[in-house]
Write an enzyme that holds these catalytic residues in place. Structure first.
Site, short mmCIF file in Angstrom:
data_model
loop_
_atom_site.label_atom_id
_atom_site.label_comp_id
_atom_site.label_asym_id
_atom_site.label_seq_id
_atom_site.Cartn_x
_atom_site.Cartn_y
_atom_site.Cartn_z
N HIS A 70 4.06 3.67 12.39
CA HIS A 70 3.11 4.66 12.91
C HIS A 70 3.75 5.55 13.98
O HIS A 70 3.06 6.09 14.84
CB HIS A 70 1.85 4.00 13.50
CG HIS A 70 1.06 3.20 12.52
ND1 HIS A 70 -0.25 2.84 12.75
CD2 HIS A 70 1.37 2.70 11.30
CE1 HIS A 70 -0.70 2.14 11.72
NE2 HIS A 70 0.28 2.04 10.82
N ASP A 91 4.40 -6.51 3.63
CA ASP A 91 4.04 -5.48 4.61
C ASP A 91 4.31 -5.95 6.03
O ASP A 91 3.65 -5.53 6.98
CB ASP A 91 2.56 -5.11 4.45
CG ASP A 91 2.16 -3.84 5.19
OD1 ASP A 91 3.06 -3.09 5.60
OD2 ASP A 91 0.95 -3.62 5.37
N HIS A 122 0.83 -1.21 0.00
CA HIS A 122 0.00 0.00 0.00
C HIS A 122 0.86 1.25 0.00
O HIS A 122 1.94 1.30 0.60
CB HIS A 122 -0.98 0.00 1.17
CG HIS A 122 -0.38 0.02 2.54
ND1 HIS A 122 -0.07 1.20 3.21
CD2 HIS A 122 -0.04 -0.99 3.38
CE1 HIS A 122 0.42 0.91 4.40
NE2 HIS A 122 0.45 -0.41 4.54
N ASP A 152 -0.22 4.37 1.03
CA ASP A 152 -0.54 5.40 2.04
C ASP A 152 0.24 5.18 3.32
O ASP A 152 0.72 4.08 3.61
CB ASP A 152 -2.04 5.43 2.32
CG ASP A 152 -2.55 4.16 2.99
OD1 ASP A 152 -2.18 3.06 2.54
OD2 ASP A 152 -3.33 4.27 3.96
N GLU A 190 -4.93 1.68 2.94
CA GLU A 190 -4.84 0.50 3.80
C GLU A 190 -4.84 0.89 5.27
O GLU A 190 -5.43 0.20 6.11
CB GLU A 190 -3.58 -0.29 3.46
CG GLU A 190 -3.49 -1.67 4.12
CD GLU A 190 -2.76 -1.67 5.46
OE1 GLU A 190 -2.69 -2.74 6.08
OE2 GLU A 190 -2.28 -0.60 5.90
N GLU A 191 -4.19 2.00 5.58
CA GLU A 191 -4.04 2.40 6.98
C GLU A 191 -5.37 2.80 7.62
O GLU A 191 -5.46 2.86 8.85
CB GLU A 191 -3.04 3.55 7.11
CG GLU A 191 -1.62 3.21 6.71
CD GLU A 191 -0.94 2.25 7.69
OE1 GLU A 191 -1.61 1.81 8.65
OE2 GLU A 191 0.24 1.95 7.50
N ASP A 246 6.39 1.71 6.49
CA ASP A 246 5.08 1.07 6.41
C ASP A 246 4.21 1.91 5.45
O ASP A 246 3.62 2.90 5.86
CB ASP A 246 4.46 1.01 7.80
CG ASP A 246 3.06 0.40 7.83
OD1 ASP A 246 2.67 -0.22 6.83
OD2 ASP A 246 2.37 0.56 8.85
#
Length: 420
Positions: free
Chosen positions: A391, A208, A83, A85, A185-186, A151
């Site tokens: 994150h 991922d 992903h 994002d 995705e997040e 990520d």
């Protein structure tokens, strides 16, 4: 691939400087148009490799094909997915990646701070046990005021480098390979607009995951819960015996949740949890949102029933108020599907071994696009990308781990071809 001049690091350093943060409050697909800024770069790079069908659709998904170069006609079509994002939790604008070359094993102090006088962010070895295996490797971090974006831009860069390798090494035999890069995705919408028929793959892999050599074939099952509390509103000057403040009811509900169990901060391993994520409202009406997680659907139901019971107990003290309890399925444990297709996991483990690594199967206390893709007809475990401390401003990845992920992807294409 020992003599291959990997391009993964250069790609990664470029990608992380493109702000692709998704927005959970937006109703559009994708949630932010800026995610397409990276997707357009990917399409251009794929075209430059000779992958002519690479395209960006209106919803922000990139589809592309590496054509088969084997004489075998029964090789399953494999998809690799990451992903574009980054998490809404920490800003992804103005990322300044730093390569800590030949890292010496000491704590990594990040140079930038938000405001003069703030303490710097420090990646402490004691807090990041996976760093112990990285001494002498090249560690990439952000500068301290943003997340890095490993990520999942590490996974994006690894798939892109693997595609470059396959396109420039026709002697490596493989079947048809499909590439998929997703937005959002997040925020749990990464597969909302995937066209499975158009994708046309038999099996898939998200790139991922975290530590080197890991394969995740089990995830949480997940529901979202919304509790809408209807209180009794009246003028505060004349409220005695009448007012039942919806915000206070919501606060009582939150206070009634256990402090030593059933929460993310008190659970690990196979323990699930009930986690409040959002509260808004006024004295008349308040809305509480939760995420509920467990590895089994029975566990999910038990936690949701518990939350309903707590809500009823709290409302017993507010006889004129009410609550509407709504549960929405988010994703389910991919293991339910993967156990029916053992080759998809076995082949990945073999590809990891061929890369000189000891594979480790893990369960993930979360979900990936692969969770939902598996239930959409594309069995899809998760392979490591080398991303850590995601994150957060302490996010890091090593160059050598990313290179190994590229090698695993290439080996996996060969394993499927050989087994056909």
């Amino acid at each position: 691939m020992h003599d291959y001049p990997f391009t993964v690091t250069d790609r990664f350093l470029h990608y992380v400087q493109i702000d692709t943060q998704s927005d959970p409050h937006a109703a559009t697909n994708p949630s932010t148009e800026k995610q397409k800024d990276l997707s357009r770069v990917l399409v251009a790079e794929l075209h430059a490799m000779g992958i002519q069908d690479a395209e960006l659709d209106p919803y922000g998904y990139v589809y592309a094909t590496i054509p088969a170069n084997t004489d075998k006609e029964n090789v399953p079509v494999i998809c690799f997915c990451s992903h574009v994002d980054t998490s809404p939790d920490v800003t992804g604008a103005g990322v300044k990646p730093i390569i800590h070359q030949a890292w010496d094993g000491s704590d990594i102090v990040l140079p930038d701070v938000e405001n003069p006088g703030d303490l710097p962010q420090v990646i402490r070895v004691a807090d990041h046990p996976d760093l112990a295996a990285q001494v002498g490797n090249d560690i990439i971090t952000a500068s301290g005021t943003t997340l890095l974006g490993a990520d999942n831009k590490a996974g994006v860069a690894e798939i892109m480098d693997a595609a470059h390798y396959l396109m420039t090494h026709p002697e490596v035999k493989h079947g048809k390979i499909r590439l998929l890069f997703t937005p959002d995705e997040e925020i749990g919408r990464g597969t909302d607009k995937v066209d499975i028929q158009k994708l046309g793959a038999d099996y898939g892999y998200t790139i991922d995951g975290e530590a080197l050599g890991t394969l995740e074939d089990e995830t949480f099952s997940a529901d979202g819960v919304k509790i809408t509390i209807q209180g009794v509103s009246t003028h505060p000057g004349f409220a005695k015996g009448k007012l039942e403040n919806a915000l206070k009811i919501a606060a009582d509900l939150l206070a009634a949740l256990p402090k030593d169990q059933l929460s993310p901060e008190t659970t690990e391993g196979y323990d699930g949890f009930v986690h409040p994520t959002h509260l808004e409202g006024n004295q008349d009406k308040a809305v509480l949102q939760f995420i509920v997680r467990d590895f089994t659907e029975q566990g999910l139901l038990e936690k949701e029933h518990y939350l309903q019971d707590v809500t009823k107990q709290v409302l017993a003290g507010y006889p004129n108020s009410s609550a509407l309890f709504t549960s929405i399925e988010q994703y389910r444990n991919m293991k339910q599907v993967l156990d029916q297709h053992p080759a998809v996991v076995d082949n990945a483990l073999e590809a990891i071994r061929r890369s000189g690594l000891t594979p480790a199967r893990r369960s993930i206390r979360g979900g990936t696009d692969g969770s939902r893709l598996s239930f959409m007809g594309l069995p899809c475990p998760n392979i490591f990308a080398g991303e850590h401390a995601f994150h957060s401003r302490l996010e890091w990845v090593s160059v050598q781990d990313m290179q190994k992920a590229v090698e695993v992807i290439v080996n996996l294409c060969q394993v499927w071809e050989e087994g056909a």
